[in-house]
Scaffold this active site. Structure first.
Site, PDB file in Angstrom:
ATOM      1  N   TYR A  54       0.737  -1.307  -0.358  1.00  0.00           N
ATOM      2  CA  TYR A  54      -0.039  -0.279  -0.100  1.00  0.00           C
ATOM      3  C   TYR A  54       0.708   1.284  -0.190  1.00  0.00           C
ATOM      4  O   TYR A  54       0.721   2.193  -1.075  1.00  0.00           O
ATOM      5  CB  TYR A  54      -0.957  -0.129   1.068  1.00  0.00           C
ATOM      6  N   GLN A  87     -15.321   0.869  -5.318  1.00  0.00           N
ATOM      7  CA  GLN A  87     -14.619   0.028  -5.242  1.00  0.00           C
ATOM      8  C   GLN A  87     -13.175   0.528  -5.276  1.00  0.00           C
ATOM      9  O   GLN A  87     -12.063   0.066  -4.385  1.00  0.00           O
ATOM     10  CB  GLN A  87     -14.913  -1.497  -6.046  1.00  0.00           C
ATOM     11  N   ASN A  88     -12.342   1.329  -6.510  1.00  0.00           N
ATOM     12  CA  ASN A  88     -11.088   1.755  -5.903  1.00  0.00           C
ATOM     13  C   ASN A  88     -10.674   2.578  -4.479  1.00  0.00           C
ATOM     14  O   ASN A  88     -11.055   3.475  -3.583  1.00  0.00           O
ATOM     15  CB  ASN A  88     -11.353   2.909  -7.178  1.00  0.00           C
ATOM     16  N   VAL A  89      -9.741   2.597  -4.333  1.00  0.00           N
ATOM     17  CA  VAL A  89      -9.534   2.681  -3.208  1.00  0.00           C
ATOM     18  C   VAL A  89      -8.582   4.224  -3.442  1.00  0.00           C
ATOM     19  O   VAL A  89      -8.299   5.051  -2.530  1.00  0.00           O
ATOM     20  CB  VAL A  89      -7.893   2.217  -2.084  1.00  0.00           C
ATOM     21  N   HIS A 105     -14.094  -0.634  -0.672  1.00  0.00           N
ATOM     22  CA  HIS A 105     -13.716  -1.208  -0.578  1.00  0.00           C
ATOM     23  C   HIS A 105     -12.163   0.018   0.654  1.00  0.00           C
ATOM     24  O   HIS A 105     -11.299  -0.622   0.396  1.00  0.00           O
ATOM     25  CB  HIS A 105     -12.524  -1.714  -1.383  1.00  0.00           C
ATOM     26  N   THR A 180     -15.107  -1.983 -13.914  1.00  0.00           N
ATOM     27  CA  THR A 180     -15.003  -3.345 -13.294  1.00  0.00           C
ATOM     28  C   THR A 180     -15.547  -4.339 -13.823  1.00  0.00           C
ATOM     29  O   THR A 180     -16.706  -4.880 -14.775  1.00  0.00           O
ATOM     30  CB  THR A 180     -15.937  -2.729 -11.631  1.00  0.00           C
TER      31      THR A 180
HETATM   32  P1  OAD Z   1     -10.730  -5.635 -12.132  1.00  0.00           P
HETATM   33  O1  OAD Z   1      -9.059  -5.268 -12.301  1.00  0.00           O
HETATM   34  O2  OAD Z   1     -11.463  -6.608 -11.574  1.00  0.00           O
HETATM   35  O3  OAD Z   1     -11.440  -4.662 -13.760  1.00  0.00           O
HETATM   36  C1  OAD Z   1     -11.449  -3.678 -14.692  1.00  0.00           C
HETATM   37  C2  OAD Z   1     -12.251  -4.073 -14.870  1.00  0.00           C
HETATM   38  O4  OAD Z   1     -12.049  -2.638 -15.795  1.00  0.00           O
HETATM   39  C3  OAD Z   1     -12.519  -5.338 -16.950  1.00  0.00           C
HETATM   40  O5  OAD Z   1     -13.476  -5.109 -17.000  1.00  0.00           O
HETATM   41  C4  OAD Z   1     -11.828  -4.236 -17.961  1.00  0.00           C
HETATM   42  O6  OAD Z   1     -12.075  -4.565 -19.162  1.00  0.00           O
HETATM   43  C5  OAD Z   1     -12.095  -2.725 -17.040  1.00  0.00           C
HETATM   44  N1  OAD Z   1     -11.558  -1.916 -17.965  1.00  0.00           N
HETATM   45  C6  OAD Z   1      -9.713  -2.081 -18.368  1.00  0.00           C
HETATM   46  N2  OAD Z   1      -9.229   0.029 -18.717  1.00  0.00           N
HETATM   47  C7  OAD Z   1     -10.713  -0.250 -19.689  1.00  0.00           C
HETATM   48  C8  OAD Z   1     -10.710   1.322 -19.425  1.00  0.00           C
HETATM   49  N3  OAD Z   1      -9.611   2.375 -19.994  1.00  0.00           N
HETATM   50  N4  OAD Z   1     -11.687   2.002 -19.463  1.00  0.00           N
HETATM   51  C9  OAD Z   1     -12.899   1.136 -18.963  1.00  0.00           C
HETATM   52  N5  OAD Z   1     -12.716  -0.031 -18.380  1.00  0.00           N
HETATM   53  C10 OAD Z   1     -11.147  -0.745 -18.504  1.00  0.00           C
HETATM   54  O7  OAD Z   1     -11.397  -4.072 -11.194  1.00  0.00           O
HETATM   55  P2  OAD Z   1     -12.344  -4.405 -10.515  1.00  0.00           P
HETATM   56  O8  OAD Z   1     -13.234  -4.866 -10.968  1.00  0.00           O
HETATM   57  O9  OAD Z   1     -12.529  -2.727  -9.744  1.00  0.00           O
HETATM   58  O10 OAD Z   1     -10.205  -4.794  -4.244  1.00  0.00           O
HETATM   59  O11 OAD Z   1     -11.862  -5.060  -8.928  1.00  0.00           O
HETATM   60  C11 OAD Z   1     -12.819  -5.323  -7.709  1.00  0.00           C
HETATM   61  C12 OAD Z   1     -11.698  -5.478  -6.902  1.00  0.00           C
HETATM   62  O12 OAD Z   1     -10.525  -6.180  -7.041  1.00  0.00           O
HETATM   63  C13 OAD Z   1     -11.386  -3.720  -6.321  1.00  0.00           C
HETATM   64  O13 OAD Z   1     -11.394  -2.871  -5.486  1.00  0.00           O
HETATM   65  C14 OAD Z   1     -10.050  -4.859  -5.686  1.00  0.00           C
HETATM   66  C15 OAD Z   1      -9.269  -5.652  -6.088  1.00  0.00           C
HETATM   67  O14 OAD Z   1      -9.206  -7.194  -5.512  1.00  0.00           O
HETATM   68  C16 OAD Z   1      -9.492  -4.875  -3.317  1.00  0.00           C
HETATM   69  O15 OAD Z   1      -8.535  -4.736  -3.483  1.00  0.00           O
HETATM   70  C17 OAD Z   1     -10.169  -4.774  -1.843  1.00  0.00           C
END
Ligand code: OAD
Length: 234
Positions: A54, A87-89, A105, A180
């Site tokens: 972190y 969900q972003n930190v 989160h 996401t």
């Molecule tokens: P992910 O990395 O799982 O998913 C990212 C999403 O963003 C995917 O669906 C990609 O296709 C999309 N993506 C990539 N580039 C993009 C762009 N330029 N514009 C729009 N979309 C794009 O991330 P999260 O779903 O946020 O938790 O992950 C959820 C949680 O898992 C996070 O909050 C984190 C992680 O473990 C903790 O750390 C507690």
């Protein structure tokens, strides 16, 4: 009365700010084991590893700026009652001007003693404080003399802001989901609390596991997709 928009965001909204996503190719979880650096078991096994992870996220965030997608989301407040549930930190929604942001989160720029913000103290933020982009190390203690930890919801921990988030989604006229992968519950199930009349939009360049026929998928990166979304609202 203004229409209500609930914007649910994930790492993809910050990708164009240079912050990597978690699950894309080359994403953070390709290089780090989430169970080592972002789980409650990992924390008790090796605090230094988690603190260093972190510290690195905070250092990256210090170098990053909000992108056009964050700014366009903030601009929705000109005509709508907007809540961002992220969900972003990172703090890029706030830095772009969004005024109602729920961090499901946690927040990378905040810390608290490791024995606080739990069932016992009713998830009170009394001991949570802003550390900005500073490092935290083993031995750094809070006001109560206990080791500081990141104010992050680790894997294996409850998501205390879920109830608040559900309330926001239930009341929304429009749900906008941006960037996401919808792999992490309970956040991934939030959109299911939408009222039957609500319109649901998704902005993501990749496939997303959403199967309701009313969902409209704008298959673009966040900065481009947000422009389309704003045109649709006109
Ligand atoms: P992910 O990395 O799982 O998913 C990212 C999403 O963003 C995917 O669906 C990609 O296709 C999309 N993506 C990539 N580039 C993009 C762009 N330029 N514009 C729009 N979309 C794009 O991330 P999260 O779903 O946020 O938790 O992950 C959820 C949680 O898992 C996070 O909050 C984190 C992680 O473990 C903790 O750390 C507690």
């Amino acid at each position: 009365m203004k229409k209500r928009i609930a914007v649910l965001t994930g790492a993809g909204v910050s990708a164009e700010s240079g912050l990597g996503t978690y699950r894309d190719n080359g994403g953070l979880w390709d290089n780090y084991d989430p169970m080592e650096v972002a789980s409650i078991e990992g924390w008790y096994r090796n605090r230094k590893l988690v603190l260093d992870f972190y510290n690195m996220q905070r250092a990256k965030l210090a170098e990053a700026s909000p992108n056009e997608a964050h700014r366009l989301i903030a601009s929705l407040e000109n005509g709508y009652a907007v809540d961002v549930i992220t969900q972003n930190v990172d703090n890029l929604h706030e830095r772009a001007g969004s005024t109602h942001v729920v961090h499901l989160h946690g927040e990378a720029t905040k810390v608290r003693p490791e024995n606080t913000f739990n069932d016992e103290d009713g998830f009170s933020e009394k001991y949570v404080f802003d550390i900005g982009y500073e490092e935290v190390n083993p031995g750094d203690k809070g006001a109560n003399g206990v080791q500081l930890r990141p104010h992050i919801v680790f894997f294996g921990e409850a998501v205390p802001k879920m109830e608040q988030a559900i309330g926001i989604v239930e009341k929304a006229d429009i749900i906008l989901i941006v960037g996401t992968s919808l792999q992490v519950y309970p956040a991934a199930g939030l959109y299911r609390y939408a009222s039957p009349e609500a319109a649901i939009y998704v902005i993501d360049p990749a496939d997303v596991p959403l199967f309701e026929p009313r969902i409209r998928h704008i298959r673009k990166v966040a900065t481009e997709g947000m422009k389309d979304f704003i045109d649709i609202l006109k």
